[in-house]
Design a protein around this motif. Structure first.
Motif, PDB file in Angstrom:
ATOM      1  N   GLN A  41       1.282  -1.354  -0.095  1.00  0.00           N
ATOM      2  CA  GLN A  41       0.126  -0.375   0.275  1.00  0.00           C
ATOM      3  C   GLN A  41       0.671   1.391  -0.290  1.00  0.00           C
ATOM      4  OE1 GLN A  41      -3.645   0.043  -0.556  1.00  0.00           O
ATOM      5  NE2 GLN A  41      -3.173   2.130  -0.255  1.00  0.00           N
ATOM      6  N   GLU A  42       2.029   1.263   0.727  1.00  0.00           N
ATOM      7  CA  GLU A  42       2.535   2.885   1.046  1.00  0.00           C
ATOM      8  C   GLU A  42       3.083   2.659  -0.575  1.00  0.00           C
ATOM      9  OE1 GLU A  42       3.320   4.816   3.239  1.00  0.00           O
ATOM     10  OE2 GLU A  42       1.360   3.741   3.810  1.00  0.00           O
ATOM     11  N   VAL A  43       3.937   1.537  -1.261  1.00  0.00           N
ATOM     12  CA  VAL A  43       4.170   1.501  -2.378  1.00  0.00           C
ATOM     13  C   VAL A  43       3.474   2.038  -3.449  1.00  0.00           C
ATOM     14  CG1 VAL A  43       5.344   0.012  -4.551  1.00  0.00           C
ATOM     15  CG2 VAL A  43       6.450  -0.132  -2.436  1.00  0.00           C
ATOM     16  N   ARG A  44       2.077   1.804  -2.800  1.00  0.00           N
ATOM     17  CA  ARG A  44       1.133   2.405  -4.463  1.00  0.00           C
ATOM     18  C   ARG A  44       1.344   3.724  -3.919  1.00  0.00           C
ATOM     19  NH1 ARG A  44      -4.437   0.763  -3.809  1.00  0.00           N
ATOM     20  NH2 ARG A  44      -5.410   1.184  -6.896  1.00  0.00           N
ATOM     21  N   ASN A  45       0.609   4.268  -2.736  1.00  0.00           N
ATOM     22  CA  ASN A  45       0.914   5.672  -2.559  1.00  0.00           C
ATOM     23  C   ASN A  45       2.057   6.586  -3.069  1.00  0.00           C
ATOM     24  OD1 ASN A  45      -1.496   5.709  -1.073  1.00  0.00           O
ATOM     25  ND2 ASN A  45      -0.592   5.179   0.996  1.00  0.00           N
ATOM     26  N   LEU A  46       3.240   6.043  -2.497  1.00  0.00           N
ATOM     27  CA  LEU A  46       4.620   6.407  -3.393  1.00  0.00           C
ATOM     28  C   LEU A  46       3.809   6.571  -4.794  1.00  0.00           C
ATOM     29  CD1 LEU A  46       7.614   7.541  -2.704  1.00  0.00           C
ATOM     30  CD2 LEU A  46       7.945   5.382  -3.118  1.00  0.00           C
ATOM     31  N   ALA A  47       4.011   5.412  -5.274  1.00  0.00           N
ATOM     32  CA  ALA A  47       3.563   5.623  -7.134  1.00  0.00           C
ATOM     33  C   ALA A  47       2.611   6.436  -7.289  1.00  0.00           C
ATOM     34  CB  ALA A  47       3.026   4.100  -7.425  1.00  0.00           C
ATOM     35  N   ASN A  48       1.594   6.703  -6.777  1.00  0.00           N
ATOM     36  CA  ASN A  48       0.489   7.933  -6.942  1.00  0.00           C
ATOM     37  C   ASN A  48       1.066   9.085  -6.549  1.00  0.00           C
ATOM     38  OD1 ASN A  48      -1.673   5.879  -7.877  1.00  0.00           O
ATOM     39  ND2 ASN A  48      -2.652   5.392  -5.771  1.00  0.00           N
ATOM     40  N   ARG A  49       1.905   9.266  -5.480  1.00  0.00           N
ATOM     41  CA  ARG A  49       2.025  10.835  -5.384  1.00  0.00           C
ATOM     42  C   ARG A  49       3.545  11.052  -6.657  1.00  0.00           C
ATOM     43  NH1 ARG A  49       2.777   9.213  -0.147  1.00  0.00           N
ATOM     44  NH2 ARG A  49       4.965   8.908  -0.443  1.00  0.00           N
ATOM     45  N   SER A  50       4.533  10.163  -7.511  1.00  0.00           N
ATOM     46  CA  SER A  50       5.276  10.489  -8.280  1.00  0.00           C
ATOM     47  C   SER A  50       4.324  10.400  -9.694  1.00  0.00           C
ATOM     48  CB  SER A  50       5.695   8.770  -8.444  1.00  0.00           C
ATOM     49  OG  SER A  50       6.650   8.839  -7.449  1.00  0.00           O
ATOM     50  N   ALA A  51       3.128  10.116  -9.823  1.00  0.00           N
ATOM     51  CA  ALA A  51       2.578  10.980 -10.536  1.00  0.00           C
ATOM     52  C   ALA A  51       1.836  11.801 -10.665  1.00  0.00           C
ATOM     53  CB  ALA A  51       1.165   9.075 -11.270  1.00  0.00           C
ATOM     54  N   GLU A  52       1.168  12.103  -9.227  1.00  0.00           N
ATOM     55  CA  GLU A  52       0.928  13.428  -9.044  1.00  0.00           C
ATOM     56  C   GLU A  52       1.720  14.668  -9.021  1.00  0.00           C
ATOM     57  OE1 GLU A  52      -2.148  16.346  -9.167  1.00  0.00           O
ATOM     58  OE2 GLU A  52      -2.326  13.990  -9.199  1.00  0.00           O
ATOM     59  N   ALA A  53       3.017  14.452  -8.874  1.00  0.00           N
ATOM     60  CA  ALA A  53       4.784  15.259  -8.788  1.00  0.00           C
ATOM     61  C   ALA A  53       4.574  14.839 -10.546  1.00  0.00           C
ATOM     62  CB  ALA A  53       5.546  14.651  -7.990  1.00  0.00           C
ATOM     63  N   ALA A  54       4.406  13.947 -11.199  1.00  0.00           N
ATOM     64  CA  ALA A  54       4.918  13.880 -13.131  1.00  0.00           C
ATOM     65  C   ALA A  54       3.978  15.227 -13.263  1.00  0.00           C
ATOM     66  CB  ALA A  54       4.777  12.818 -13.388  1.00  0.00           C
ATOM     67  N   LYS A  55       2.901  14.478 -12.977  1.00  0.00           N
ATOM     68  CA  LYS A  55       1.780  15.458 -13.295  1.00  0.00           C
ATOM     69  C   LYS A  55       2.093  17.213 -13.285  1.00  0.00           C
ATOM     70  CE  LYS A  55      -3.422  16.518 -13.547  1.00  0.00           C
ATOM     71  NZ  LYS A  55      -4.730  16.638 -12.548  1.00  0.00           N
ATOM     72  N   GLU A  56       2.289  17.454 -11.978  1.00  0.00           N
ATOM     73  CA  GLU A  56       2.704  18.961 -11.565  1.00  0.00           C
ATOM     74  C   GLU A  56       3.784  19.673 -12.678  1.00  0.00           C
ATOM     75  OE1 GLU A  56       2.764  18.890  -7.139  1.00  0.00           O
ATOM     76  OE2 GLU A  56       0.976  18.364  -7.086  1.00  0.00           O
ATOM     77  N   ILE A  57       4.403  18.749 -12.307  1.00  0.00           N
ATOM     78  CA  ILE A  57       5.666  19.154 -13.319  1.00  0.00           C
ATOM     79  C   ILE A  57       5.243  19.159 -14.300  1.00  0.00           C
ATOM     80  CG2 ILE A  57       8.379  18.565 -13.918  1.00  0.00           C
ATOM     81  CD1 ILE A  57       8.443  17.026 -11.377  1.00  0.00           C
ATOM     82  N   LYS A  58       5.212  18.399 -15.469  1.00  0.00           N
ATOM     83  CA  LYS A  58       4.268  18.426 -16.445  1.00  0.00           C
ATOM     84  C   LYS A  58       3.554  19.920 -16.650  1.00  0.00           C
ATOM     85  CE  LYS A  58       2.211  16.584 -20.551  1.00  0.00           C
ATOM     86  NZ  LYS A  58       0.911  15.225 -21.006  1.00  0.00           N
ATOM     87  N   GLU A  59       2.504  20.128 -15.367  1.00  0.00           N
ATOM     88  CA  GLU A  59       2.023  21.322 -16.352  1.00  0.00           C
ATOM     89  C   GLU A  59       2.868  22.991 -15.419  1.00  0.00           C
ATOM     90  OE1 GLU A  59      -0.616  21.012 -12.101  1.00  0.00           O
ATOM     91  OE2 GLU A  59      -2.364  19.704 -13.635  1.00  0.00           O
ATOM     92  N   LEU A  60       3.719  22.661 -14.791  1.00  0.00           N
ATOM     93  CA  LEU A  60       4.835  24.377 -15.107  1.00  0.00           C
ATOM     94  C   LEU A  60       5.650  24.096 -16.086  1.00  0.00           C
ATOM     95  CD1 LEU A  60       6.370  23.217 -10.573  1.00  0.00           C
ATOM     96  CD2 LEU A  60       4.442  24.917 -11.797  1.00  0.00           C
ATOM     97  N   VAL A  61       6.442  22.841 -16.801  1.00  0.00           N
ATOM     98  CA  VAL A  61       6.768  22.488 -17.507  1.00  0.00           C
ATOM     99  C   VAL A  61       5.807  23.709 -19.371  1.00  0.00           C
ATOM    100  CG1 VAL A  61       8.609  21.809 -19.861  1.00  0.00           C
ATOM    101  CG2 VAL A  61       8.734  20.875 -17.506  1.00  0.00           C
ATOM    102  N   GLU A  62       4.829  23.048 -18.958  1.00  0.00           N
ATOM    103  CA  GLU A  62       3.798  23.793 -19.846  1.00  0.00           C
ATOM    104  C   GLU A  62       3.688  25.438 -19.744  1.00  0.00           C
ATOM    105  OE1 GLU A  62       0.415  20.797 -20.004  1.00  0.00           O
ATOM    106  OE2 GLU A  62       1.369  19.513 -21.261  1.00  0.00           O
ATOM    107  N   ASP A  63       3.409  25.976 -18.410  1.00  0.00           N
ATOM    108  CA  ASP A  63       3.354  27.115 -18.395  1.00  0.00           C
ATOM    109  C   ASP A  63       4.236  27.289 -18.563  1.00  0.00           C
ATOM    110  OD1 ASP A  63       1.513  29.356 -17.096  1.00  0.00           O
ATOM    111  OD2 ASP A  63       2.613  28.748 -15.311  1.00  0.00           O
ATOM    112  N   ALA A  64       5.549  27.467 -17.790  1.00  0.00           N
ATOM    113  CA  ALA A  64       6.869  28.211 -18.229  1.00  0.00           C
ATOM    114  C   ALA A  64       7.475  27.885 -20.083  1.00  0.00           C
ATOM    115  CB  ALA A  64       7.977  27.152 -17.589  1.00  0.00           C
TER     116      ALA A  64
END
Length: 158
Positions: A41-64
């Motif tokens: 479950q912790e590994v799954r939570n970490l994977a979800n947070r990684s996916a969310e962070a990647a999504k945020e990074i993608k949005e930041l890069v697109e905005d930049a």
């Protein structure tokens, strides 16, 4: 940047699948797999947070990227504006130089007019002086003519 974000998404997706598989295995293991279920479950939570962070990074890069493109447009507009300003400054300098040249020509013309007026004044003064001399001579001649006429009247001719 897009490649790195895509890799993070893939890793997060694979990690999420592995954690689901681990959760299934832990569930089938029963009581012995309970500790493994928590880790899965912790590994799954970490994977979800990684996916969310990647999504945020993608949005930041697109905005930049959008902001960088907007900045480039503004920069291009400024370059065009500066070129136009430079052309206007060049035209203004040309106008000022032409005005300066015309002013010098006018100054030369004014000096020539002043010289002509000075010469006319001198000639006028000379003419006035000569006119006075001619008047004096005319008065003298008139006086002599009157004396001659009077003298001739007083004389008797036989």
């Amino acid at each position: 940047m897009n490649d790195a974000i895509t890799k993070i998404y893939k890793i997060a997706f694979q990690t999420n699948i592995l954690s689901l598989n681990a959760a299934v295995e832990a569930a089938t293991a029963g009581e012995a797999g309970k500790g493994f279920t928590v880790v899965a479950q912790e590994v799954r939570n970490l994977a979800n947070r990684s996916a969310e962070a990647a999504k945020e990074i993608k949005e930041l890069v697109e905005d930049a990227n959008l902001k960088a493109n907007d900045g480039k447009k503004v920069s291009d507009e400024m370059i065009v504006g500066y070129k136009d300003l430079n052309n206007q400054i060049t035209e203004t300098i040309t106008i000022l130089e032409n005005g300066s040249s015309a002013s010098k020509e006018q100054m030369t013309g004014i000096e020539q007019i002043e010289d002509a007026v000075t010469m006319l004044d001198k000639v006028t003064q000379e003419n006035a002086s000569e006119a006075n001399q001619v008047r004096t001579i005319a008065n003298d001649v008139s006086k002599m003519a009157n004396e001659l006429v009077n003298d001739a009247k007083n004389k008797q001719f036989n």
